[in-house]
Design a protein around this motif. Sequence first.
Motif, PDB file in Angstrom:
ATOM      1  N   GLU A   1       0.866  -1.103  -0.103  1.00 13.62           N
ATOM      2  CA  GLU A   1      -0.129  -0.058  -0.071  1.00 13.62           C
ATOM      3  C   GLU A   1       0.960   1.092  -0.047  1.00 13.62           C
ATOM      4  OE1 GLU A   1      -2.379   0.398   3.434  1.00 13.62           O
ATOM      5  OE2 GLU A   1      -0.853   0.234   4.785  1.00 13.62           O
ATOM      6  N   ARG A   2       0.367   2.272  -0.389  1.00 12.89           N
ATOM      7  CA  ARG A   2       1.070   3.755  -0.351  1.00 12.89           C
ATOM      8  C   ARG A   2       1.102   3.972   1.130  1.00 12.89           C
ATOM      9  NH1 ARG A   2       3.704   5.228  -4.378  1.00 12.89           N
ATOM     10  NH2 ARG A   2       2.418   4.715  -6.224  1.00 12.89           N
ATOM     11  N   TRP A   3       2.479   4.490   1.462  1.00 12.25           N
ATOM     12  CA  TRP A   3       2.837   4.927   2.742  1.00 12.25           C
ATOM     13  C   TRP A   3       3.632   6.352   2.532  1.00 12.25           C
ATOM     14  CZ3 TRP A   3       1.531   3.191   7.320  1.00 12.25           C
ATOM     15  CH2 TRP A   3       2.280   3.687   8.542  1.00 12.25           C
ATOM     16  N   GLY A   4       2.691   7.282   2.839  1.00 11.43           N
ATOM     17  CA  GLY A   4       3.229   8.789   2.588  1.00 11.43           C
ATOM     18  C   GLY A   4       2.857   9.238   1.389  1.00 11.43           C
ATOM     19  N   THR A   5       3.723   9.941   0.703  1.00 10.15           N
ATOM     20  CA  THR A   5       3.525  10.659  -0.498  1.00 10.15           C
ATOM     21  C   THR A   5       4.343   9.671  -1.728  1.00 10.15           C
ATOM     22  OG1 THR A   5       5.551  12.006  -0.244  1.00 10.15           O
ATOM     23  CG2 THR A   5       3.352  12.810   0.244  1.00 10.15           C
ATOM     24  N   SER A   6       5.263   9.139  -1.268  1.00 11.00           N
ATOM     25  CA  SER A   6       5.922   8.264  -2.146  1.00 11.00           C
ATOM     26  C   SER A   6       6.585   6.938  -1.929  1.00 11.00           C
ATOM     27  CB  SER A   6       7.533   9.054  -2.775  1.00 11.00           C
ATOM     28  OG  SER A   6       8.295   9.292  -1.633  1.00 11.00           O
ATOM     29  N   ALA A   7       6.610   6.477  -0.808  1.00 14.90           N
ATOM     30  CA  ALA A   7       7.054   5.102  -0.282  1.00 14.90           C
ATOM     31  C   ALA A   7       5.728   4.055  -0.297  1.00 14.90           C
ATOM     32  CB  ALA A   7       7.130   5.254   1.336  1.00 14.90           C
ATOM     33  N   LYS A   8       6.242   2.986  -0.227  1.00 11.97           N
ATOM     34  CA  LYS A   8       5.566   1.517  -0.245  1.00 11.97           C
ATOM     35  C   LYS A   8       5.510   1.055   1.080  1.00 11.97           C
ATOM     36  CE  LYS A   8       5.769   0.936  -5.195  1.00 11.97           C
ATOM     37  NZ  LYS A   8       6.170  -0.085  -6.209  1.00 11.97           N
ATOM     38  N   ARG A   9       4.368   0.248   1.509  1.00  9.98           N
ATOM     39  CA  ARG A   9       4.683  -0.517   2.852  1.00  9.98           C
ATOM     40  C   ARG A   9       3.995  -1.775   2.457  1.00  9.98           C
ATOM     41  NH1 ARG A   9       1.411  -0.033   8.377  1.00  9.98           N
ATOM     42  NH2 ARG A   9      -0.380  -0.010   6.968  1.00  9.98           N
ATOM     43  N   SER A  10       4.916  -3.108   2.599  1.00  8.48           N
ATOM     44  CA  SER A  10       4.375  -4.152   2.369  1.00  8.48           C
ATOM     45  C   SER A  10       3.218  -4.700   3.519  1.00  8.48           C
ATOM     46  CB  SER A  10       5.362  -5.157   2.585  1.00  8.48           C
ATOM     47  OG  SER A  10       5.497  -6.546   2.323  1.00  8.48           O
ATOM     48  N   LEU A  11       2.205  -5.354   2.695  1.00  7.24           N
ATOM     49  CA  LEU A  11       1.128  -5.873   3.662  1.00  7.24           C
ATOM     50  C   LEU A  11       1.230  -7.193   3.913  1.00  7.24           C
ATOM     51  CD1 LEU A  11      -1.818  -3.804   1.744  1.00  7.24           C
ATOM     52  CD2 LEU A  11      -0.805  -3.515   4.161  1.00  7.24           C
ATOM     53  N   LEU A  12       1.968  -8.115   2.910  1.00  6.28           N
ATOM     54  CA  LEU A  12       2.198  -9.436   3.183  1.00  6.28           C
ATOM     55  C   LEU A  12       3.759  -9.757   2.837  1.00  6.28           C
ATOM     56  CD1 LEU A  12      -0.836 -11.276   1.636  1.00  6.28           C
ATOM     57  CD2 LEU A  12      -0.458 -11.154   4.109  1.00  6.28           C
ATOM     58  N   PRO A  13       4.377 -10.710   3.383  1.00  5.72           N
ATOM     59  CA  PRO A  13       5.551 -11.189   2.787  1.00  5.72           C
ATOM     60  C   PRO A  13       5.356 -11.610   1.299  1.00  5.72           C
ATOM     61  CG  PRO A  13       5.073 -12.298   4.895  1.00  5.72           C
ATOM     62  CD  PRO A  13       3.741 -11.636   4.400  1.00  5.72           C
ATOM     63  N   PRO A  14       6.510 -11.247   0.464  1.00  5.48           N
ATOM     64  CA  PRO A  14       6.606 -11.531  -0.931  1.00  5.48           C
ATOM     65  C   PRO A  14       6.642 -13.101  -1.060  1.00  5.48           C
ATOM     66  CG  PRO A  14       8.469 -10.725  -0.272  1.00  5.48           C
ATOM     67  CD  PRO A  14       7.845 -10.583   0.977  1.00  5.48           C
ATOM     68  N   LEU A  15       6.062 -13.580  -2.308  1.00  3.13           N
ATOM     69  CA  LEU A  15       5.935 -14.672  -2.591  1.00  3.13           C
ATOM     70  C   LEU A  15       6.918 -14.889  -3.927  1.00  3.13           C
ATOM     71  CD1 LEU A  15       2.163 -15.901  -3.104  1.00  3.13           C
ATOM     72  CD2 LEU A  15       3.866 -16.185  -1.278  1.00  3.13           C
ATOM     73  N   PHE A  16       7.991 -15.964  -3.495  1.00  2.00           N
ATOM     74  CA  PHE A  16       9.227 -15.832  -4.663  1.00  2.00           C
ATOM     75  C   PHE A  16       8.944 -16.950  -5.600  1.00  2.00           C
ATOM     76  CE2 PHE A  16      10.928 -13.955  -0.800  1.00  2.00           C
ATOM     77  CZ  PHE A  16      11.581 -12.709  -1.286  1.00  2.00           C
ATOM     78  N   ASP A  17       9.655 -17.082  -6.887  1.00  2.00           N
ATOM     79  CA  ASP A  17       9.292 -17.843  -7.763  1.00  2.00           C
ATOM     80  C   ASP A  17       7.817 -17.984  -8.230  1.00  2.00           C
ATOM     81  OD1 ASP A  17      11.982 -18.192  -8.429  1.00  2.00           O
ATOM     82  OD2 ASP A  17      12.388 -19.831  -6.780  1.00  2.00           O
ATOM     83  N   VAL A  18       7.189 -16.903  -8.090  1.00  2.00           N
ATOM     84  CA  VAL A  18       5.827 -17.161  -8.366  1.00  2.00           C
ATOM     85  C   VAL A  18       5.225 -17.387  -9.628  1.00  2.00           C
ATOM     86  CG1 VAL A  18       5.489 -14.578  -9.034  1.00  2.00           C
ATOM     87  CG2 VAL A  18       3.589 -15.443  -7.606  1.00  2.00           C
ATOM     88  N   GLN A  19       4.234 -17.993  -9.755  1.00  2.00           N
ATOM     89  CA  GLN A  19       3.535 -18.383 -10.897  1.00  2.00           C
ATOM     90  C   GLN A  19       2.114 -18.029 -11.014  1.00  2.00           C
ATOM     91  OE1 GLN A  19       4.188 -22.631 -11.024  1.00  2.00           O
ATOM     92  NE2 GLN A  19       6.094 -22.345 -12.257  1.00  2.00           N
ATOM     93  N   VAL A  20       1.500 -17.451 -12.047  1.00  2.00           N
ATOM     94  CA  VAL A  20       0.089 -17.436 -12.053  1.00  2.00           C
ATOM     95  C   VAL A  20      -0.434 -18.641 -12.722  1.00  2.00           C
ATOM     96  CG1 VAL A  20      -1.459 -15.888 -13.307  1.00  2.00           C
ATOM     97  CG2 VAL A  20       0.548 -14.712 -12.579  1.00  2.00           C
ATOM     98  N   LEU A  21      -1.382 -18.996 -11.802  1.00  2.00           N
ATOM     99  CA  LEU A  21      -1.628 -20.504 -11.821  1.00  2.00           C
ATOM    100  C   LEU A  21      -3.229 -20.432 -12.874  1.00  2.00           C
ATOM    101  CD1 LEU A  21      -1.533 -22.245  -8.671  1.00  2.00           C
ATOM    102  CD2 LEU A  21       0.083 -22.376 -10.653  1.00  2.00           C
ATOM    103  N   ARG A  22      -4.092 -19.219 -12.453  1.00  2.00           N
ATOM    104  CA  ARG A  22      -5.373 -19.179 -13.247  1.00  2.00           C
ATOM    105  C   ARG A  22      -5.694 -17.708 -13.268  1.00  2.00           C
ATOM    106  NH1 ARG A  22      -7.224 -23.841 -10.751  1.00  2.00           N
ATOM    107  NH2 ARG A  22      -8.060 -22.402  -8.750  1.00  2.00           N
ATOM    108  N   ILE A  23      -6.269 -17.543 -14.212  1.00  2.00           N
ATOM    109  CA  ILE A  23      -6.862 -16.199 -14.381  1.00  2.00           C
ATOM    110  C   ILE A  23      -8.258 -16.305 -14.722  1.00  2.00           C
ATOM    111  CG2 ILE A  23      -6.969 -13.981 -15.624  1.00  2.00           C
ATOM    112  CD1 ILE A  23      -4.074 -14.297 -16.281  1.00  2.00           C
ATOM    113  N   THR A  24      -9.344 -16.107 -14.155  1.00  2.00           N
ATOM    114  CA  THR A  24     -10.727 -16.344 -14.125  1.00  2.00           C
ATOM    115  C   THR A  24     -11.530 -15.030 -14.025  1.00  2.00           C
ATOM    116  OG1 THR A  24     -10.960 -17.000 -11.638  1.00  2.00           O
ATOM    117  CG2 THR A  24     -10.301 -18.755 -13.053  1.00  2.00           C
TER     118      THR A  24
END
Length: 112
Positions: free
Chosen positions: A52-75
């Motif tokens: 999410e946006r944090w202040g005017t230019s920073a970002k704040r992580s809401l969940l730990p990142p997923l590495f080696d990510v794959q898109v399994l389905r787009i529905t």
Amino acid sequence: MHVRVIELMVAGVRRPREACLADPGITGTLSIGDIPIGTAEKRPLHAAQLWERWGTSAKRSLLPPLFDVQVLRITPPGVFVRGYLVSTENRRGATEWAEGWGAVPIGKAGAA
């Protein structure tokens, strides 16, 4: 993409369908792409991040990142992605397990 994310797995174990349906989820911006920090093999890490946006230019992580990510389905309801979460909570080293997210696109807050 502004989405509501439901965690489909916790610590590598699939959550029951009823629990996922009852979960209100976490709302933020989903980004899927390469993280430029690289690895020992000098390759970038492909990851999904919810932030999410944090202040005017920073970002704040809401969940730990997923590495080696794959898109399994787009529905029609959304996107399903799977990757690996890395945790250092045990303090003896890193633990890695499979994790999955269901992401449902939503309109930005305040958008008409």
